[in-house]
Scaffold this motif. Structure first.
Motif, PDB file in Angstrom:
ATOM      1  N   PRO A  53       0.819  -1.211   0.000  1.00  0.00           N
ATOM      2  CA  PRO A  53       0.000   0.000   0.000  1.00  0.00           C
ATOM      3  C   PRO A  53       0.853   1.262   0.000  1.00  0.00           C
ATOM      4  N   SER A 106      -2.712  -5.465   9.068  1.00  0.00           N
ATOM      5  CA  SER A 106      -2.856  -5.216   7.632  1.00  0.00           C
ATOM      6  C   SER A 106      -2.922  -3.714   7.372  1.00  0.00           C
ATOM      7  N   ALA A 108      -5.445  -2.263   6.307  1.00  0.00           N
ATOM      8  CA  ALA A 108      -6.849  -1.841   6.408  1.00  0.00           C
ATOM      9  C   ALA A 108      -7.010  -0.634   7.315  1.00  0.00           C
ATOM     10  N   GLN A 110      -5.721   2.068   7.050  1.00  0.00           N
ATOM     11  CA  GLN A 110      -5.741   3.297   6.248  1.00  0.00           C
ATOM     12  C   GLN A 110      -7.166   3.812   6.030  1.00  0.00           C
ATOM     13  N   TYR A 460       0.438  -7.170   3.836  1.00  0.00           N
ATOM     14  CA  TYR A 460      -0.427  -5.990   3.842  1.00  0.00           C
ATOM     15  C   TYR A 460      -1.910  -6.340   3.645  1.00  0.00           C
ATOM     16  N   GLU A 476      -8.300  -8.138   4.076  1.00  0.00           N
ATOM     17  CA  GLU A 476      -8.729  -6.970   4.835  1.00  0.00           C
ATOM     18  C   GLU A 476      -8.446  -5.664   4.090  1.00  0.00           C
ATOM     19  N   TRP A 477      -7.443  -5.698   3.232  1.00  0.00           N
ATOM     20  CA  TRP A 477      -7.072  -4.504   2.454  1.00  0.00           C
ATOM     21  C   TRP A 477      -6.712  -4.906   1.029  1.00  0.00           C
ATOM     22  N   TRP A 478      -7.052  -4.033   0.087  1.00  0.00           N
ATOM     23  CA  TRP A 478      -6.544  -4.189  -1.275  1.00  0.00           C
ATOM     24  C   TRP A 478      -6.842  -2.903  -2.041  1.00  0.00           C
TER      25      TRP A 478
END
Length: 533
Positions: A53, A106, A108, A110, A460, A476-478
């Motif tokens: 990220p 993670s 996430a 952000q 991440y 959880e994040w992408w």
């Protein structure tokens, strides 16, 4: 007579076939070199660009604010609140590295700050407005800065990939055929995983690595060529020097070392060589100008800022520091191949990455030492000496030990130059691995890259507390893109393996004497490179 005519006709047909087949082969190689190889290289680096990220490269709290202020005061991007040591930048920049030093967390955290343009700003004391680094990298990256931090950072990463791919592709096609293995091999055996992570990043080390991989070989080709080709290679050498020296002060020092090494390799007692020395002299002057213009140059005399408590015993004495650091600097070299963590030094990789990468590096470079004339030996000794003594000196001046302050990414540029020079053939010899060796190198590097990329994405997407092989599960994040994490990993991994296979095929053809084919296609009209030594 009829038999004689038929024999003559058969001879002409056979001769024509010998000419036509190489011409067709050369066209295929030309298409592969111009299109397929660069596309595969771009895709594998793009996989790394999307693998982490915003805020994931080392010290991005400093570098991102410096980028957003790289082109001066701009409303909404970089503003002055009256405090000379402070700037006001988008709040999303500070939110972007909320996960650092906690590998189980993670990205996430952000939230929507990085992916949307909230317009909210806040003050920061961390940035390049005091002139610690040369300004050019931040100014160029600042062209892509906007209120949407995530989009801006991806644009910056892709730009750096294009810069790297463009310079290396042009060099491959301009260099004498005998010099191409050193270009490709020197980069291939040193880029995994640290270089693959840093080139597509917002860290100035990206440009330092690009410069290291292209400057020395472009200057070597400049000395060994003539006419328009010599001019083109000289231009690339100049651009590479500016790219590195304008990003980091230490890259300016490495540029001088690379220029010195190539000058030793190509030394000749004639007027042509003396005239050709004008360019390297200019490159040294450019490097010196950028070095002394940056506050980083003071580190050479005073060392780096104080490290954390426990970095060295209280009042250790210079002899302890000298001995300890001299004996342990090789640890930093191993970290380049994955022994050390990625990101903010918080993403540890499996041992298979660095063991494989280091084994390939040692094996391939040792094969290049089969030919070791005096000048090549002197150049290698100088580069290796700098690789050992420079970090030792900086650590002693900084009153700290290996593991603190000096990071592996600072040394990667010199390792790339060392590998490339080691792979230069000499005195009628040519560097060529057996089929089994080539397969092992390709499989080893491809496997190490795939594992490192998978771990980096996992760190991440969910944090390293999740160990599933499926990167899509429980994400959880992408990024807000239509390509899932697992697809990015597959594309990046396969593209890297494909790029290695393509380059091995191209270089194998060069080693087998396809210079005539390339000459027919108009790519090269000069003789093979002069021997070193």
């Amino acid at each position: 007579m009829k038999n004689a005519d038929r024999a003559t006709t058969d001879t002409l047909v056979q001769g024509l076939a010998r000419d036509v087949v190489p011409m067709r082969t050369s066209r295929v190689r030309l298409v592969v070199a111009w299109i397929l190889a660069p596309v595969l290289l771009f895709l594998c680096l793009a996989g790394w660009a999307f693998s982490s990220p915003a805020g994931s490269s080392p010290d991005d709290d400093f570098h991102l604010a410096s980028i957003w202020c790289g082109d001066g005061i701009r409303p909404g991007l970089c503003e002055n609140d009256g405090n000379p040591v402070e700037r006001v930048v988008p709040t999303a920049l500070a939110k972007s590295y909320c996960y650092i030093f906690t590998p189980e967390r993670s990205a996430a955290c952000q939230g929507d700050w990085v992916s949307t343009d909230s317009g909210e700003t806040g003050p920061t004391l961390r940035g390049n407005w005091s002139g610690d680094y040369p300004p050019v990298f931040y100014s160029v990256m600042g062209l892509f800065a906007s209120g949407s931090v995530g989009v801006s950072i991806i644009a910056m990463r892709l730009f750096n990939i294009l810069l790297f791919v463009g310079l290396t592709a042009c060099l491959y096609l301009l260099l004498p055929v005998g010099r191409r293995p050193a270009l490709v091999g020197g980069l291939a055996i040193t880029m995994v995983p640290l270089g693959m992570f840093l080139v597509p990043s917002t860290n100035p080390s990206s440009w330092a690595i690009i410069s290291a991989g292209t400057l020395w070989i472009a200057l070597l080709g400049y000395f060994e060529s003539h006419g328009r080709r010599k001019l083109a290679l000289g231009v690339i050498a100049t651009v590479s020097t500016v790219i590195g020296a304008s990003a980091r002060a230490d890259a300016a020092v490495y540029a001088v070392i690379a220029v010195a090494a190539v000058t030793i390799l190509c030394f000749a007692r004639n007027r042509t060589f003396i005239v050709a020395l004008i360019l390297p002299a200019a490159l040294v002057a450019i490097s010196a100008g950028f070095f002394f213009a940056a506050n980083q140059s003071s580190f050479a005399a005073n060392g780096l800022p104080s490290g954390p408590a426990g970095a060295a015993p209280a009042d250790p004495g210079w002899m302890y520091l000298l001995t300890t650091n001299f004996l342990n600097v090789p640890h930093l070299w191993a970290d380049v191949f994955g022994s050390g963590p990625l990101g903010w030094l918080d993403t540890n990789l499996p041992a298979v990455v660095w063991v494989t990468g280091l084994a390939v590096f040692c094996g391939v470079t040792f094969s290049g030492l089969r030919s070791l004339p005096v000048r090549k030996g002197v150049a290698l000794a100088g580069i290796a000496g700098a690789l050992w003594l420079i970090p030792t000196y900086i650590l002693v001046r900084s009153n700290t030990t290996v593991g603190f302050q000096v990071q592996p990414r600072y040394l990667l540029p010199l390792i790339i130059v060392l590998a490339g020079v080691a792979l230069l053939p000499a005195s009628g010899m040519r560097l060529d691995l057996t089929r089994t060796q080539r397969v092992l190198v390709i499989c080893g590097l491809s496997g190490a890259n795939a594992v490192a990329l998978h771990v980096n994405i996992r760190r991440y997407v969910t944090g390293l507390d999740v160990t599933s092989w499926n990167l899509n599960a429980h994400a959880e994040w992408w990024w807000r893109i239509p390509v899932e994490p697992m697809s990015v990993w597959l594309i990046g991994s396969l593209a890297f393996a494909g790029c290695l296979c393509v380059m091995a095929w191209l270089l194998r053809g060069s080693a087998n004497g396809t210079l005539r084919d390339v000459q027919h296609s108009g790519v090269s009209s000069i003789q093979t490179a002069p021997t070193i030594g």
